[in-house]
Write an enzyme that holds these catalytic residues in place. Structure first.
Site, mmCIF file in Angstrom:
data_model
loop_
_atom_site.group_PDB
_atom_site.id
_atom_site.type_symbol
_atom_site.label_atom_id
_atom_site.label_comp_id
_atom_site.label_asym_id
_atom_site.label_seq_id
_atom_site.Cartn_x
_atom_site.Cartn_y
_atom_site.Cartn_z
ATOM 1 N N HIS A 1 48.530 35.815 32.183
ATOM 2 C CA HIS A 1 48.446 35.285 33.550
ATOM 3 C C HIS A 1 49.018 33.866 33.608
ATOM 4 O O HIS A 1 49.768 33.530 34.531
ATOM 5 C CB HIS A 1 46.987 35.313 34.020
ATOM 6 C CG HIS A 1 46.803 34.902 35.434
ATOM 7 N ND1 HIS A 1 46.234 33.701 35.786
ATOM 8 C CD2 HIS A 1 47.123 35.529 36.607
ATOM 9 C CE1 HIS A 1 46.199 33.620 37.105
ATOM 10 N NE2 HIS A 1 46.728 34.708 37.631
ATOM 11 N N ASP B 1 48.317 37.865 39.862
ATOM 12 C CA ASP B 1 46.862 37.905 39.984
ATOM 13 C C ASP B 1 46.315 39.329 39.892
ATOM 14 O O ASP B 1 45.294 39.566 39.243
ATOM 15 C CB ASP B 1 46.423 37.249 41.292
ATOM 16 C CG ASP B 1 46.602 35.735 41.287
ATOM 17 O OD1 ASP B 1 46.957 35.168 40.230
ATOM 18 O OD2 ASP B 1 46.383 35.115 42.341
#
Length: 145
Positions: free
Chosen positions: A75, A119
């Site tokens: 991420h 996300d």
């Protein structure tokens, strides 16, 4: 002026003064919180991931401690790619939905889509791998080399 109006004005002024000392929460992290809870069907809140392993939370270094920590590293790397594209991932608001199959994106601009995809992939990754309580709030100076 009525006393009730004065009290209201005073309350607003005091709250604004107090709020100025609190650092702002990046806007999209609020959305990321909802995506995490959507993906894992409420089993864990985003707070469980705020200080997990070497990469979940602020910063990151070393070797991820497990697959869940690797989700956070990926991420972080995705956000770095977004920044290279000229996006501001921590400030980019996007459209998303939480359906039966988990979260998915529905945004118009390239930056919104890219950040939302980062996300959603992370939230899905968190839901896929087990959470090890021993990796929460670890001593990063010893374990993250």
């Amino acid at each position: 002026m009525y006393p009730a109006h004065l009290l209201l004005l005073l309350a607003v002024c005091v709250s604004l003064l107090g709020a100025s000392a609190i650092p702002p929460l990046p806007l999209n992290l609020i959305q990321f919180t909802y995506l995490i809870e959507c993906a894992n069907k409420g089993r864990r809140t985003s707070f469980n991931y705020a200080d997990y392993g070497c990469y979940c939370g602020i910063g990151g270094s070393g070797t991820p401690v497990d697959k869940l920590d690797r989700c956070c590293k990926t991420h972080d790397e995705c956000y770095a790619q977004a920044e290279k594209k000229g996006c501001y991932p921590k400030l980019t608001m996007y459209n998303y939905y939480c359906g039966g199959g988990g979260p998915y994106c529905n945004s118009k601009t390239e930056c919104q889509r890219f950040v939302c995809d980062c996300d959603v992939r992370a939230a899905d990754c968190f839901a896929r791998y087990p959470y090890n309580n021993k990796n929460y709030n670890i001593n990063t100076s010893n374990r993250c080399k």
